[in-house]
Design a protein around this motif. Structure first.
Motif, PDB file in Angstrom:
ATOM      1  N   GLY A  17       0.804  -1.201   0.000  1.00  0.00           N
ATOM      2  CA  GLY A  17       0.000   0.000   0.000  1.00  0.00           C
ATOM      3  C   GLY A  17       0.845   1.262   0.000  1.00  0.00           C
ATOM      4  O   GLY A  17       2.066   1.231  -0.173  1.00  0.00           O
ATOM      5  N   GLY A  73      -3.604  -3.468   2.180  1.00  0.00           N
ATOM      6  CA  GLY A  73      -3.246  -2.533   1.127  1.00  0.00           C
ATOM      7  C   GLY A  73      -3.935  -1.187   1.269  1.00  0.00           C
ATOM      8  O   GLY A  73      -4.494  -0.850   2.316  1.00  0.00           O
ATOM      9  N   THR A  74      -3.902  -0.410   0.183  1.00  0.00           N
ATOM     10  CA  THR A  74      -4.510   0.923   0.165  1.00  0.00           C
ATOM     11  C   THR A  74      -5.558   1.006  -0.930  1.00  0.00           C
ATOM     12  O   THR A  74      -5.311   0.600  -2.060  1.00  0.00           O
ATOM     13  CB  THR A  74      -3.446   2.011  -0.080  1.00  0.00           C
ATOM     14  OG1 THR A  74      -2.492   1.998   0.982  1.00  0.00           O
ATOM     15  CG2 THR A  74      -4.088   3.390  -0.167  1.00  0.00           C
TER      16      THR A  74
END
Length: 435
Positions: free
Chosen positions: A209, A270-271
């Motif tokens: 991320g 994650g992002t």
């Protein structure tokens, strides 16, 4: 339907290919896979695309490229052998070798990394290989022909069900290969996500991320869980490079979320990048901090400069003449400053200053070097009173002099200029204050 793009590190070796396959097999909606060219396997290794660029340079100067080409062949043949693939990649490599003359178009040559990686990956996944030149079409001015691309992509998915598409390139109407900027595989994935209206665009890389700050400056910075397209654009522009900034535009209007994920840690959250975040539960005032060094400020002094119509235009036309991008234009009553990259202006600085004096009839022009720009970015800043005050107070308490201030009208970023020598220190103290 999900579009999954894998970066160069994700397809650098047979071991990484296995990780990709495990990820793809976990979700049947991952029907379109976009691949970069095989990247570095370890520190000091070479990216395939870099080797192809070197071969092109060798061809232009009639220098032997044999060792470089053998290195490329060995990489792909090793992956084929270790994965026990049916595809005979040697045939494709031999065809490429026949094209290696001075007349070989550079776009064609450097696109072969993605092409060859895509052939091997499609075999390993059991997906159909679809050459990007057959479905991703450019107009002659370099813009994407979305109408034709959409039709061709949908036809390919309908016919084959699951496809692997090499990133980084497409073709003009006459079939000539056209490559994008470096990192263009991100854009390929975004275009494909747009034309099929994907539920999500996954971008698999070697980082978990997007981080709130540069880990080279901040030890173990926090991860950003959710970020808007606008925030990411601001951070990317100021040097936070995880996703190619042009990859945002194709999916932005349709609000297709982008997920930045780690091939080596696939269970990590994650992002997520979205146009808007309707249920925003983030308690952070800021989303991230980023910055860049080495800017030059040219300040023009003239009585009542702010009241003279056309004065700023005359100054900016000088920079346009020398093809120098202007970053910021802070202004006062009797002066205005133009902030540019030191690297862009260093060779023509004296010419630019001379012309500025002529066209603006300025009383004095001052040039300041060694400036860094850093930005704090956050969609929640507008909701909190005193963010700017806290920023200035923090820098002042740590004896960091502010040389420039700029804030966007949408209030998602504040940019300050500091001396180069204070750059890392400024990021650290601001991160400690706001993160």
């Amino acid at each position: 339907m999900i579009v999954s793009k894998f970066g160069g590190s994700s397809v650098a070796s047979s071991e990484q290919f296995h990780k990709v396959k495990s990820i793809i097999n976990q979700n049947p909606e991952r029907k379109i896979v976009v691949t970069s060219a095989s990247g570095k396997r370890y520190k000091g290794d070479n990216k395939i695309t870099d080797l192809l660029y070197l071969i092109h340079a060798h061809l232009q100067y009639s220098v032997s490229f044999k060792d470089l080409f053998n290195s490329i062949c060995n990489r792909f043949l090793k992956i084929q052998e270790e994965l026990n693939l049916k595809t005979n990649i040697l045939v494709d490599l031999e065809e490429l070798e026949l094209e290696l003359t001075k007349r070989c178009p550079i776009d064609y040559l450097v696109s072969r990394g993605e092409y060859l990686t895509g052939i091997l990956l499609s075999d390993f996944l059991g997906y159909k290989f679809v050459d990007a030149k057959d479905i991703l079409l450019f107009n002659y001015d370099g813009t994407i022909d979305f109408e034709k691309t959409e039709m061709l992509v949908k036809e390919a998915v309908e016919q084959y069900g699951q496809i692997v598409v090499p990133g980084f390139y497409g073709a003009y109407p006459d079939g000539t290969i056209h490559v994008m900027k470096r990192g263009g595989s991100d854009i390929t994935g975004s275009i494909l996500a747009r034309v099929i209206n994907a539920s999500v665009y996954e971008n698999w890389t070697d980082v978990s991320g997007i981080l709130m700050a540069d880990p080279a400056i901040i030890s173990h910075p926090k991860q950003i869980e959710k970020i808007t397209y606008s925030e990411l654009r601001e951070l990317s522009y100021m040097g936070a490079n995880v996703l190619h900034e042009d990859a945002i535009y194709p999916v932005k209007d349709l609000n297709i979320p982008i997920l930045i994920l780690n091939t080596n840690e696939p269970t990590f959250k994650g992002t997520m990048i979205c146009e808007t975040i309707p249920h925003d539960d983030s308690k952070n005032i800021i989303t991230g901090i980023a910055g860049k060094k080495d800017f030059t400020v040219i300040t023009l002094y003239r009585h009542n400069a702010s009241n003279e119509v056309g004065l700023l235009r005359k100054a900016l036309e000088v920079f346009e003449k020398y093809r120098i991008n202007v970053e910021h234009v802070p202004s006062g009553i009797d002066n205005f400053s133009i902030v540019v990259s030191s690297k862009m202006i260093e060779r023509v600085l004296y010419d630019v200053v001379s012309e500025l004096k002529q066209v603006t009839e300025s009383e004095n022009i001052k040039v300041t070097n060694n400036l860094s720009l850093l930005a704090i970015v956050g969609r929640n800043m507008a909701k909190h009173i005193g963010v700017s005050g806290q920023l200035f107070k923090t820098l002042g308490e740590h004896e960091i002099n502010i040389r420039m201030i700029a804030q966007g009208s949408d209030e998602i970023n504040i940019i300050v200029g500091v001396e180069n020598e204070d750059f890392e220190k400024a990021i650290r103290v601001l991160y400690d204050t706001f993160a």
